[in-house]
Design a protein around this motif. Structure first.
Motif, PDB file in Angstrom:
ATOM      1  N   ARG A  37       0.848  -1.197   0.000  1.00 42.59           N
ATOM      2  CA  ARG A  37       0.000   0.000   0.000  1.00 42.59           C
ATOM      3  C   ARG A  37       0.879   1.241   0.000  1.00 42.59           C
ATOM      4  O   ARG A  37       2.035   1.213   0.444  1.00 42.59           O
ATOM      5  N   SER A  38       0.315   2.340  -0.436  1.00 40.13           N
ATOM      6  CA  SER A  38       1.054   3.602  -0.454  1.00 40.13           C
ATOM      7  C   SER A  38       1.072   4.217   0.945  1.00 40.13           C
ATOM      8  O   SER A  38       0.227   3.918   1.796  1.00 40.13           O
ATOM      9  N   ALA A  52       5.566  12.134   6.502  1.00 39.73           N
ATOM     10  CA  ALA A  52       6.368  11.693   7.652  1.00 39.73           C
ATOM     11  C   ALA A  52       6.373  10.168   7.759  1.00 39.73           C
ATOM     12  O   ALA A  52       7.412   9.554   8.018  1.00 39.73           O
ATOM     13  N   LEU A  53       5.226   9.558   7.552  1.00 42.02           N
ATOM     14  CA  LEU A  53       5.147   8.099   7.620  1.00 42.02           C
ATOM     15  C   LEU A  53       6.032   7.471   6.546  1.00 42.02           C
ATOM     16  O   LEU A  53       6.735   6.482   6.797  1.00 42.02           O
ATOM     17  N   ALA A  54       6.021   8.028   5.350  1.00 42.74           N
ATOM     18  CA  ALA A  54       6.846   7.495   4.263  1.00 42.74           C
ATOM     19  C   ALA A  54       8.325   7.540   4.630  1.00 42.74           C
ATOM     20  O   ALA A  54       9.089   6.614   4.310  1.00 42.74           O
ATOM     21  N   ARG A  55       8.742   8.584   5.320  1.00 45.36           N
ATOM     22  CA  ARG A  55      10.147   8.705   5.692  1.00 45.36           C
ATOM     23  C   ARG A  55      10.525   7.676   6.759  1.00 45.36           C
ATOM     24  O   ARG A  55      11.630   7.108   6.739  1.00 45.36           O
ATOM     25  N   VAL A  56       9.610   7.412   7.673  1.00 43.54           N
ATOM     26  CA  VAL A  56       9.841   6.357   8.673  1.00 43.54           C
ATOM     27  C   VAL A  56       9.935   4.993   7.991  1.00 43.54           C
ATOM     28  O   VAL A  56      10.833   4.185   8.271  1.00 43.54           O
ATOM     29  N   LEU A  57       9.003   4.717   7.080  1.00 45.29           N
ATOM     30  CA  LEU A  57       8.994   3.427   6.394  1.00 45.29           C
ATOM     31  C   LEU A  57      10.241   3.245   5.534  1.00 45.29           C
ATOM     32  O   LEU A  57      10.770   2.134   5.420  1.00 45.29           O
ATOM     33  N   PHE A  66      10.437  -3.648   5.978  1.00 50.34           N
ATOM     34  CA  PHE A  66       9.481  -3.519   4.873  1.00 50.34           C
ATOM     35  C   PHE A  66      10.276  -3.399   3.570  1.00 50.34           C
ATOM     36  O   PHE A  66      11.507  -3.365   3.590  1.00 50.34           O
ATOM     37  N   HIS A  67       9.582  -3.344   2.442  1.00 45.40           N
ATOM     38  CA  HIS A  67      10.265  -3.057   1.188  1.00 45.40           C
ATOM     39  C   HIS A  67       9.405  -2.089   0.372  1.00 45.40           C
ATOM     40  O   HIS A  67       8.165  -2.157   0.409  1.00 45.40           O
ATOM     41  N   GLU A  68      10.096  -1.182  -0.301  1.00 40.78           N
ATOM     42  CA  GLU A  68       9.394  -0.212  -1.149  1.00 40.78           C
ATOM     43  C   GLU A  68       9.528  -0.635  -2.601  1.00 40.78           C
ATOM     44  O   GLU A  68      10.633  -0.876  -3.094  1.00 40.78           O
ATOM     45  N   GLU A  69       8.409  -0.750  -3.277  1.00 33.11           N
ATOM     46  CA  GLU A  69       8.408  -1.147  -4.684  1.00 33.11           C
ATOM     47  C   GLU A  69       8.640   0.075  -5.573  1.00 33.11           C
ATOM     48  O   GLU A  69       8.447   1.219  -5.124  1.00 33.11           O
ATOM     49  N   PRO A  70       9.073  -0.137  -6.815  1.00 36.76           N
ATOM     50  CA  PRO A  70       9.331   0.997  -7.720  1.00 36.76           C
ATOM     51  C   PRO A  70       8.138   1.938  -7.855  1.00 36.76           C
ATOM     52  O   PRO A  70       8.312   3.140  -8.089  1.00 36.76           O
ATOM     53  N   SER A  71       6.931   1.423  -7.696  1.00 35.63           N
ATOM     54  CA  SER A  71       5.739   2.265  -7.813  1.00 35.63           C
ATOM     55  C   SER A  71       5.528   3.147  -6.590  1.00 35.63           C
ATOM     56  O   SER A  71       4.649   4.018  -6.588  1.00 35.63           O
ATOM     57  N   GLY A  72       6.337   2.911  -5.526  1.00 37.12           N
ATOM     58  CA  GLY A  72       6.227   3.743  -4.336  1.00 37.12           C
ATOM     59  C   GLY A  72       5.371   3.159  -3.235  1.00 37.12           C
ATOM     60  O   GLY A  72       5.212   3.791  -2.188  1.00 37.12           O
ATOM     61  N   THR A  77       8.055  -7.739   4.446  1.00 28.26           N
ATOM     62  CA  THR A  77       9.107  -8.732   4.281  1.00 28.26           C
ATOM     63  C   THR A  77       8.873  -9.820   5.328  1.00 28.26           C
ATOM     64  O   THR A  77       7.955  -9.721   6.156  1.00 28.26           O
ATOM     65  N   ALA A  78       9.712 -10.839   5.332  1.00 34.06           N
ATOM     66  CA  ALA A  78       9.602 -11.883   6.360  1.00 34.06           C
ATOM     67  C   ALA A  78       9.827 -11.291   7.747  1.00 34.06           C
ATOM     68  O   ALA A  78       9.171 -11.677   8.720  1.00 34.06           O
ATOM     69  N   VAL A  79      10.727 -10.325   7.837  1.00 38.19           N
ATOM     70  CA  VAL A  79      10.970  -9.664   9.123  1.00 38.19           C
ATOM     71  C   VAL A  79       9.741  -8.862   9.538  1.00 38.19           C
ATOM     72  O   VAL A  79       9.285  -8.926  10.683  1.00 38.19           O
TER      73      VAL A  79
END
Length: 328
Positions: A37-38, A52-57, A66-72, A77-79
């Protein structure tokens, strides 16, 4: 990563730990179970600032949470999956990043004196402070349950109680360990010994069924009940310095029958330079309670000073060992 970059990353450890706490408090992992999700979508659902949330993530993506996909959009992740409710040490992470986090600001005091920095920051020893702050005490208990998930069962499975008649759980709290032991060994009688508040909760069955059990309230610095042939102390001795630990073990040895055994359920500090969570726990004990984690040799020394002799170390299926001792 250059040495300078490595050191800088270590210095920013506080930012990583607090980012993790923010993600836990916002239930981000549970919100991503259905798919990536975005930040805007997550922020709207959480009622927080999207940027702010995006910067934390983004910080947590670099740590593999977590992982960020090219689409943003952000995914699990497993962790990160281990951060889902009921699956990982969420309550433990919340507790670590509350009062202990603040106490570590004065870690230099502990290094200079060997005394807990918690007392300086909060004005009281940890357990005294918790007794006066019931919400924090509740969070602490939840943290201990989360951190110790599966440990009681592992300890109960690891030891052969076949030749025993009565087991006393000293500092047994709500009785979770004793309940696990009795469930696997119905021939045993139990003694649950703790401060009055712990005994009261154990009587209510908070920690599970306790058949054939005597509930005794008291202070192990003043003495422990006689009548058992096995005395078990799980994560008790690590709370105290050497002098107090010897006092507790001496109180147990005084009532130990000739054939009796003392079992400490503790996590040993391993030798070498490799990472081990218990090394971080040990530093936390220094800053927060004044206790310490120990090596096998250090526990053997404590036993000897209390008139006991370490006979063997028994591994378990969890990150904890059983140290068995007898009267020297």
């Amino acid at each position: 990563m250059s040495p300078e970059e490595h050191l800088t990353r270590l210095g920013f450890g506080f930012a990583i730990s607090q980012s993790l706490k923010a993600a836990v408090d916002l239930d981000i992992a549970d919100r991503l179970v259905a798919g990536a999700r975005s930040a805007e979508d997550l922020a709207a659902e959480c009622g927080v600032h999207a940027g702010a949330l995006a910067r934390v993530l983004r910080v947590l993506c670099a740590e593999g949470v977590f992982h960020e996909e090219p689409s943003g959009v952000f995914g699990l992740t497993a962790v990160g999956d281990a951060l889902r409710a009921g699956r990982g040490p969420l309550d433990f992470l919340r507790m670590l990043n509350a009062e202990p986090y603040l106490a570590f600001d004065k870690l230099s005091h502990s290094v200079r004196t060997g005394e807990p920095s918690f007392d300086v920051v909060f004005g009281l020893p940890r357990f005294t402070w918790l007794a006066q702050n019931p919400e924090a005490a509740k969070a602490f208990q939840a943290a201990m349950v989360a951190y110790g998930r599966g440990v009681n069962e592992a300890v109960a499975d690891a030891y052969d109680f076949a030749g025993c008649s009565t087991v006393a759980d000293i500092g047994g709290g709500h009785g979770r360990l004793l309940s696990a032991i009795l469930a696997r060994n119905p021939h045993l009688k139990g003694i649950l010994f703790d401060l009055p508040s712990g005994v009261e909760e154990a009587r209510k069955g908070v920690g599970g069924p306790l058949p054939n059990t005597s509930f005794i309230a008291g202070d192990f610095f003043e003495g422990v009940p006689a009548g058992a042939d096995v005395y078990i102390l799980k994560k008790v001795i690590h709370d105290w310095d050497d002098e107090k630990s010897v006092a507790i073990l001496t109180a147990v040895r005084r009532v130990l029958p000739p054939h009796g055994r003392v079992l400490l359920a503790e996590t040993l500090v391993p030798p070498g330079n490799a990472f081990s969570t218990i090394k971080l726990i040990d530093l936390t004990m220094l800053a927060i309670t004044g206790g310490l984690e120990r090596t096998e040799d250090e526990y053997a020394s404590l036993f000897a000073r209390a008139g006991l002799s370490l006979s063997r170390v028994i591994p378990t299926a969890a990150a904890i060992q059983l140290l068995e001792a007898k009267d020297a």
